[in-house]
Write a protein that holds these residues in place. Structure first.
Motif, PDB file in Angstrom:
ATOM      1  N   ILE A 133       0.578   4.102  -3.068  1.00  0.00           N
ATOM      2  CA  ILE A 133       0.166   5.506  -2.922  1.00  0.00           C
ATOM      3  C   ILE A 133       1.047   6.400  -3.781  1.00  0.00           C
ATOM      4  O   ILE A 133       0.559   7.281  -4.499  1.00  0.00           O
ATOM      5  N   TRP A 134       2.357   6.185  -3.728  1.00  0.00           N
ATOM      6  CA  TRP A 134       3.287   6.975  -4.535  1.00  0.00           C
ATOM      7  C   TRP A 134       3.030   6.773  -6.025  1.00  0.00           C
ATOM      8  O   TRP A 134       2.999   7.736  -6.797  1.00  0.00           O
ATOM      9  N   ILE A 182      -0.157   8.601  -7.143  1.00  0.00           N
ATOM     10  CA  ILE A 182       0.030  10.040  -7.310  1.00  0.00           C
ATOM     11  C   ILE A 182       0.732  10.327  -8.636  1.00  0.00           C
ATOM     12  O   ILE A 182       0.326  11.212  -9.397  1.00  0.00           O
ATOM     13  N   ARG A 198       0.812  -1.225   0.000  1.00  0.00           N
ATOM     14  CA  ARG A 198       0.000   0.000   0.000  1.00  0.00           C
ATOM     15  C   ARG A 198       0.845   1.275   0.000  1.00  0.00           C
ATOM     16  O   ARG A 198       0.518   2.238  -0.691  1.00  0.00           O
ATOM     17  N   SER A 199       1.924   1.291   0.760  1.00  0.00           N
ATOM     18  CA  SER A 199       2.730   2.513   0.845  1.00  0.00           C
ATOM     19  C   SER A 199       3.356   2.851  -0.509  1.00  0.00           C
ATOM     20  O   SER A 199       3.401   4.015  -0.908  1.00  0.00           O
TER      21      SER A 199
END
Length: 198
Positions: free
Chosen positions: A86-87, A90, A82-83
């Motif tokens: 997210i990047w 974006i 997930r982390s």
């Protein structure tokens, strides 16, 4: 991190960086140089550039800014990724906006310039140039900035993915005592010839 995830993320980063660099090159050298030429030369050169740039190498990079970003996002679905996702998400959003700028603003201007026809037969070269140059340059700078931002975010995604992978490996590494405690007496992995017995 699986090989497929890493490859997709690297391809997305590479494609975005290449296209950002291409548009930066336009903004920093090509268009300022053409700005110093006469109307006929400027129109003629831009018409030729807009023809030759439609080639497989450019299209793979240009379409890859969005395509490879989507692939990277799809391969990073899941709670444990997930982390990084997210990047990537974006960066994908920024790349989509930049892609829309090119497709919806710069390309129509290119088509308009092509429709003007042979520069030697254009009656009002100055008017054709005025309708094209300033607006095209402005939107080229916008898309260059957007792709550059997306590239930086994808670099961040690579960093986060690498950090996450390193932490996972560290957490999963067992000491000799842990290995024995897990019911595996004998040789400890990674230490050939060293037997551990309790």
């Amino acid at each position: 991190m699986t090989a497929a995830r890493l490859i997709a993320l690297v391809l997305a980063t590479l494609a975005t960086g290449l296209i950002a660099g291409l548009f930066y090159g336009y903004a920093n050298s090509v268009m300022p140089a053409l700005n110093r030429t006469d109307d006929r030369t400027m129109i003629d050169v831009m018409q030729k550039i807009n023809v030759v740039i439609i080639n497989p190498v450019f299209m793979i990079g240009f379409l890859g800014t969005v395509g490879f970003s989507i692939l990277a996002a799809a391969l990073h679905l899941g709670k444990d990724q997930r982390s990084t996702l997210i990047w990537i998400g974006i960066a994908l959003a920024i790349n989509v906006i930049a892609f829309a700028v090119t497709s919806g603003l710069n390309v129509p201007l290119n088509n308009q310039l092509a429709a003007a026809g042979d520069p030697s037969r254009i009656a009002d070269l100055a008017a054709v140039r005025a309708d094209f140059e300033a607006v095209w340059v402005r939107w080229n700078i916008v898309r260059a900035v957007l792709h550059t931002l997306a590239f930086l975010v994808l670099c961040g995604a690579l960093f986060v993915a690498g950090t996450q992978h390193g932490k996972a490996n560290a957490a999963g590494a067992a000491t000799p005592d842990q290995y024995v405690a897990q019911g595996h007496p004998g040789q400890f992995p990674g230490q050939p010839g060293v037997a551990v017995y309790r």
